[in-house]
Motif scaffolding. Sequence first.
Motif, PDB file in Angstrom:
ATOM      1  N   ARG A 268      31.474 -31.219 -13.385  1.00  0.00           N
ATOM      2  CA  ARG A 268      32.475 -31.996 -14.123  1.00  0.00           C
ATOM      3  C   ARG A 268      31.899 -33.360 -14.477  1.00  0.00           C
ATOM      4  N   GLY A 269      32.328 -33.898 -15.600  1.00  0.00           N
ATOM      5  CA  GLY A 269      31.878 -35.237 -15.960  1.00  0.00           C
ATOM      6  C   GLY A 269      32.085 -35.537 -17.434  1.00  0.00           C
ATOM      7  N   ARG A 270      31.608 -36.716 -17.858  1.00  0.00           N
ATOM      8  CA  ARG A 270      31.849 -37.213 -19.213  1.00  0.00           C
ATOM      9  C   ARG A 270      30.844 -36.747 -20.254  1.00  0.00           C
ATOM     10  N   VAL A 271      29.689 -36.290 -19.820  1.00  0.00           N
ATOM     11  CA  VAL A 271      28.677 -35.871 -20.791  1.00  0.00           C
ATOM     12  C   VAL A 271      29.242 -34.719 -21.620  1.00  0.00           C
ATOM     13  N   VAL A 272      29.089 -34.803 -22.923  1.00  0.00           N
ATOM     14  CA  VAL A 272      29.710 -33.858 -23.854  1.00  0.00           C
ATOM     15  C   VAL A 272      29.173 -32.440 -23.647  1.00  0.00           C
ATOM     16  N   THR A 273      30.083 -31.475 -23.693  1.00  0.00           N
ATOM     17  CA  THR A 273      29.717 -30.082 -23.520  1.00  0.00           C
ATOM     18  C   THR A 273      28.965 -29.560 -24.747  1.00  0.00           C
ATOM     19  N   PRO A 274      28.227 -28.471 -24.605  1.00  0.00           N
ATOM     20  CA  PRO A 274      27.488 -27.914 -25.752  1.00  0.00           C
ATOM     21  C   PRO A 274      28.435 -27.405 -26.829  1.00  0.00           C
ATOM     22  N   GLU A 275      28.004 -27.521 -28.076  1.00  0.00           N
ATOM     23  CA  GLU A 275      28.790 -27.071 -29.219  1.00  0.00           C
ATOM     24  C   GLU A 275      28.499 -25.597 -29.508  1.00  0.00           C
ATOM     25  N   ALA A 276      29.550 -24.765 -29.487  1.00  0.00           N
ATOM     26  CA  ALA A 276      29.458 -23.338 -29.829  1.00  0.00           C
ATOM     27  C   ALA A 276      28.310 -22.636 -29.086  1.00  0.00           C
ATOM     28  N   PRO A 277      28.291 -22.698 -27.749  1.00  0.00           N
ATOM     29  CA  PRO A 277      27.208 -22.042 -27.011  1.00  0.00           C
ATOM     30  C   PRO A 277      27.300 -20.518 -27.096  1.00  0.00           C
ATOM     31  N   GLU A 278      26.163 -19.868 -27.140  1.00  0.00           N
ATOM     32  CA  GLU A 278      26.084 -18.411 -27.186  1.00  0.00           C
ATOM     33  C   GLU A 278      24.930 -17.938 -26.310  1.00  0.00           C
ATOM     34  N   VAL A 279      24.964 -16.645 -25.980  1.00  0.00           N
ATOM     35  CA  VAL A 279      23.847 -16.026 -25.260  1.00  0.00           C
ATOM     36  C   VAL A 279      23.503 -14.716 -25.953  1.00  0.00           C
ATOM     37  N   SER A 280      22.244 -14.519 -26.252  1.00  0.00           N
ATOM     38  CA  SER A 280      21.769 -13.244 -26.794  1.00  0.00           C
ATOM     39  C   SER A 280      20.874 -12.575 -25.759  1.00  0.00           C
ATOM     40  N   VAL A 281      20.786 -11.262 -25.836  1.00  0.00           N
ATOM     41  CA  VAL A 281      20.053 -10.516 -24.813  1.00  0.00           C
ATOM     42  C   VAL A 281      18.924  -9.719 -25.450  1.00  0.00           C
ATOM     43  N   ALA A 282      17.773  -9.719 -24.776  1.00  0.00           N
ATOM     44  CA  ALA A 282      16.627  -8.886 -25.124  1.00  0.00           C
ATOM     45  C   ALA A 282      16.101  -8.303 -23.813  1.00  0.00           C
ATOM     46  N   THR A 283      15.154  -7.406 -23.898  1.00  0.00           N
ATOM     47  CA  THR A 283      14.654  -6.765 -22.687  1.00  0.00           C
ATOM     48  C   THR A 283      14.103  -7.794 -21.702  1.00  0.00           C
TER      49      THR A 283
ATOM     50  N   MET B 271      20.023 -33.311 -20.660  1.00  0.00           N
ATOM     51  CA  MET B 271      19.318 -32.141 -20.151  1.00  0.00           C
ATOM     52  C   MET B 271      20.276 -30.994 -19.832  1.00  0.00           C
ATOM     53  N   ALA B 272      19.876 -29.792 -20.234  1.00  0.00           N
ATOM     54  CA  ALA B 272      20.707 -28.594 -20.054  1.00  0.00           C
ATOM     55  C   ALA B 272      20.361 -27.872 -18.755  1.00  0.00           C
ATOM     56  N   SER B 273      21.422 -27.408 -18.063  1.00  0.00           N
ATOM     57  CA  SER B 273      21.270 -26.557 -16.881  1.00  0.00           C
ATOM     58  C   SER B 273      21.946 -25.220 -17.160  1.00  0.00           C
ATOM     59  N   PHE B 274      21.400 -24.148 -16.564  1.00  0.00           N
ATOM     60  CA  PHE B 274      21.886 -22.799 -16.845  1.00  0.00           C
ATOM     61  C   PHE B 274      22.131 -22.037 -15.547  1.00  0.00           C
ATOM     62  N   LEU B 275      23.155 -21.209 -15.569  1.00  0.00           N
ATOM     63  CA  LEU B 275      23.492 -20.395 -14.403  1.00  0.00           C
ATOM     64  C   LEU B 275      23.821 -18.982 -14.867  1.00  0.00           C
ATOM     65  N   VAL B 276      23.174 -17.991 -14.255  1.00  0.00           N
ATOM     66  CA  VAL B 276      23.465 -16.580 -14.505  1.00  0.00           C
ATOM     67  C   VAL B 276      23.819 -15.956 -13.166  1.00  0.00           C
TER      68      VAL B 276
ATOM     69  N   MET C 128      15.707 -17.524 -20.680  1.00  0.00           N
ATOM     70  CA  MET C 128      15.545 -17.305 -19.247  1.00  0.00           C
ATOM     71  C   MET C 128      15.060 -15.881 -18.993  1.00  0.00           C
ATOM     72  N   GLU C 129      14.078 -15.769 -18.117  1.00  0.00           N
ATOM     73  CA  GLU C 129      13.593 -14.448 -17.718  1.00  0.00           C
ATOM     74  C   GLU C 129      14.521 -13.879 -16.636  1.00  0.00           C
TER      75      GLU C 129
ATOM     76  N   LEU D  38      27.753 -10.365 -20.136  1.00  0.00           N
ATOM     77  CA  LEU D  38      26.963  -9.367 -20.860  1.00  0.00           C
ATOM     78  C   LEU D  38      26.156  -8.517 -19.901  1.00  0.00           C
ATOM     79  N   ARG D  39      25.580  -7.472 -20.458  1.00  0.00           N
ATOM     80  CA  ARG D  39      24.762  -6.544 -19.664  1.00  0.00           C
ATOM     81  C   ARG D  39      23.288  -6.802 -19.938  1.00  0.00           C
ATOM     82  N   VAL D  40      22.518  -6.986 -18.890  1.00  0.00           N
ATOM     83  CA  VAL D  40      21.086  -7.259 -19.016  1.00  0.00           C
ATOM     84  C   VAL D  40      20.351  -5.991 -19.448  1.00  0.00           C
ATOM     85  N   LEU D  41      19.399  -6.143 -20.346  1.00  0.00           N
ATOM     86  CA  LEU D  41      18.600  -4.991 -20.821  1.00  0.00           C
ATOM     87  C   LEU D  41      17.315  -4.861 -20.025  1.00  0.00           C
TER      88      LEU D  41
END
Length: 214
Positions: free
Chosen positions: A112-127, A148-153, A177-178, A211-214
């Motif tokens: 949580r905090g004041r830093v602005v959230t990403p605009e229209a975030p998406e995730v695409s999947v490949a093998t 700086m961006a942080s990611f969680l899967v 991300m691998e 989503l489902r990982v390939l």
Amino acid sequence: MGILQSGPLGPFRKKTGPLVGRKHRGLNVITSLHHTSKKKPTVKQTEAQYKFGLLNNFLKIIKIQVNPGFAFYAKGQSAVNAAFTYNFDHAFVLDEATGEYQINYPKMVYSRGRVVTPEAPEVSVATGQLTFSWQPQNQSAYCQYTDMASFLVYNPVRKTRISLTRAVNRYALGFTMEMPSQYAGEVVHCYMSFSSADGKLQGNSVYVAELRVL
């Protein structure tokens, strides 16, 4: 036997009579001696205990993101406890097939905090890969190209997470991300957030996709 640490009016540790003295987060705490109840818990009590364990276990698994994400709100408590309090009211959804509560993943927040959230975030999947992307935004006091961006899967079947903290700046507009080979064919929940370049300010985390990982 209770041990006085600062004379007869000071704090004590260990047990004396029906009281227990201990030190918790730098404070001297006195509590009553715990007595195990012989009463069978009610349905509501059992449900509350189940929910408590479910949310607490989830937050502990992702605490590498929770610790910086809720640090500002962890006044006199851990960041995980602060995140627990914030998320509890919207953290669960009832699975009609099993009749059991599950984590409501799209509603969960690890930061949580004041830093602005990403605009229209998406995730695409490949093998073996997941690629996060987002749209450009105008700069402001709490929205900088250098954020700086942080990611969680999170994998709910394995109860494991893949996370990267402060991996790439906002200006990059994407990051790949691998995924472990054992994740192939399994459903994961994806989140991201931004923090300031120096790491002192955090932003709200956002749920991006299931989503489902390939």
